[in-house]
Design an enzyme around this catalytic site. Structure first.
Site, PDB file in Angstrom:
ATOM      1  N   MET A  30       0.847  -1.195   0.000  1.00 54.37           N
ATOM      2  CA  MET A  30       0.000   0.000   0.000  1.00 54.37           C
ATOM      3  C   MET A  30       0.885   1.249   0.000  1.00 54.37           C
ATOM      4  SD  MET A  30      -3.450  -0.953   2.013  1.00 54.37           S
ATOM      5  CE  MET A  30      -2.901  -0.644   3.663  1.00 54.37           C
ATOM      6  N   HIS A  34       9.115   1.141   3.175  1.00 58.21           N
ATOM      7  CA  HIS A  34      10.190   1.229   4.173  1.00 58.21           C
ATOM      8  C   HIS A  34      11.072  -0.003   4.045  1.00 58.21           C
ATOM      9  CE1 HIS A  34       7.723  -1.662   6.286  1.00 58.21           C
ATOM     10  NE2 HIS A  34       6.717  -0.803   6.393  1.00 58.21           N
ATOM     11  N   HIS A  37       9.470  -3.372   3.291  1.00 56.86           N
ATOM     12  CA  HIS A  37       9.095  -3.589   1.886  1.00 56.86           C
ATOM     13  C   HIS A  37      10.337  -3.857   1.030  1.00 56.86           C
ATOM     14  CE1 HIS A  37       5.687  -0.837   3.211  1.00 56.86           C
ATOM     15  NE2 HIS A  37       5.039  -1.897   2.771  1.00 56.86           N
ATOM     16  N   GLN A  61     -10.429  -2.667   2.170  1.00 59.42           N
ATOM     17  CA  GLN A  61      -9.950  -3.361   3.368  1.00 59.42           C
ATOM     18  C   GLN A  61      -9.948  -2.453   4.602  1.00 59.42           C
ATOM     19  OE1 GLN A  61      -5.954  -4.200   1.500  1.00 59.42           O
ATOM     20  NE2 GLN A  61      -5.180  -3.765   3.545  1.00 59.42           N
ATOM     21  N   ASP A 150       2.309  -8.969   9.370  1.00 60.81           N
ATOM     22  CA  ASP A 150       0.879  -9.245   9.174  1.00 60.81           C
ATOM     23  C   ASP A 150       0.711 -10.760   9.068  1.00 60.81           C
ATOM     24  OD1 ASP A 150      -0.060  -6.437   8.868  1.00 60.81           O
ATOM     25  OD2 ASP A 150       1.378  -6.487   7.235  1.00 60.81           O
ATOM     26  N   ARG A 187       2.381   2.663   9.340  1.00 61.43           N
ATOM     27  CA  ARG A 187       1.566   3.375  10.329  1.00 61.43           C
ATOM     28  C   ARG A 187       2.402   3.923  11.489  1.00 61.43           C
ATOM     29  NH1 ARG A 187      -2.633  -0.647   8.789  1.00 61.43           N
ATOM     30  NH2 ARG A 187      -4.433   0.551   8.057  1.00 61.43           N
TER      31      ARG A 187
END
Ligand code: PAF
Length: 291
Positions: A30, A34, A37, A61, A150, A187
């Site tokens: 998304m 960082h 990723h 989502q 996740d 986040r």
């Protein structure tokens, strides 16, 4: 690096590559990329002939009171990071090109989507499973890469790919952390410096739980201590603290001694969702039961 906005255009390119015997790796994101990723991108580049990264903040989502509008979208920096890391195709769809006007088909991985994060985010995993199915179909990926922060998402996507006979191999990659312990997340930018320092306590608490599981401590005691340690974090509110089978996400038997058995599998996931102030953070560790 080629930037592609239309699903049909990327799909054609990927079909042509596969016809020529090339492999394609997909890193769905998304954005607000960082080091976590980047580790996925590097793995894909090392394992495939071509790497596709998608950057798309998927509206379906997010629940009605969640952070869809304020989710960070530093697209110029994301493009730079992708170029620097040898991404071949950067896919930037829009709501219009990806879902169109009358979109009405959803993928729901039952049961696994209703537990843990699914309790407070009831539509979240349906949105994730739907967009990931679309991205896998568009990129025709041989492999797709997901971060294990996740963890529930990773298990759900593996199950979905198995259930729906999707050809892509799902690769889970280790959590990347700051030196202080906090798991990297787009986040984290919502956290004040003080809250971020406090949030490192989540990893410390998980590390203690990991040691206890490895040492054979009873799992109900491990869970209680984990909760207690998390509540030491200033302004922390527990959404959940769960110990589950790391392969299936079935509950482990908390009151039994922490020994592997037919029902109580060998690897335990300790997963937490914690609000620090008003920022919801998730993290986890996996440890083998002492045999
Ligand atoms: O993990 C994420 O960033 C998202 O849930 C994903 C897999 C890109 C789907 O939107």
């Amino acid at each position: 690096m080629k930037i592609i906005k239309l699903p049909g255009q990327l799909q054609k390119i990927c079909f042509d590559l596969i016809k020529k015997g090339k492999t394609v790796g997909l890193v769905p994101t998304m954005g607000a990329l960082h080091a976590g990723h980047i580790s996925l991108i590097k793995k894909s580049v090392s394992q495939n002939d071509f790497t596709v990264v998608s950057v798309y903040v998927n509206p379906i989502q997010f629940g009605p009171n969640e952070d869809f509008n304020k989710y960070p979208r530093p697209i110029e920096n994301d493009i730079k990071i992708c170029k620097e890391n040898k991404v071949d195709f950067l896919f930037l769809p829009t709501n219009e090109t990806l879902y169109g006007k009358n979109f009405s088909t959803y993928v729901n991985v039952e049961n696994l989507s209703q537990i843990m994060c699914g309790v407070t985010r009831p539509i979240h995993f349906r949105g994730v499973a739907t967009v990931v199915t679309k991205l896998l179909n568009i990129a025709q990926a041989d492999r797709a890469y997901f971060g294990m922060k996740d963890y529930q998402q990773y298990i759900i996507i593996k199950k979905m790919v198995e259930d729906l006979n999707i050809r892509t191999k799902i690769i889970g990659c280790p959590i990347v952390r700051e030196k202080t312990g906090i798991a990297l997340s787009s986040r984290n930018t919502y956290l004040s410096a003080e809250a971020k320092a406090e949030a490192n306590g989540i990893y410390r608490a998980l590390c203690e739980a990991k040691k206890e599981i490895a040492a054979g401590k009873k799992l109900d005691a491990v869970k209680k201590n984990l909760e207690k340690n998390i509540l030491k974090i200033k302004d922390a509110k527990i959404d959940y603290v769960e110990l589950r089978n790391a392969d299936t996400l079935e509950p482990v038997f908390l009151s039994k001694p922490s020994k592997p058995s037919a029902k109580n599998d060998k690897k335990v996931l300790a997963a937490v969702a914690v609000k620090v102030g008003n920022v919801r953070l998730i993290d986890n560790i996996v440890e083998r039961l002492k045999s």
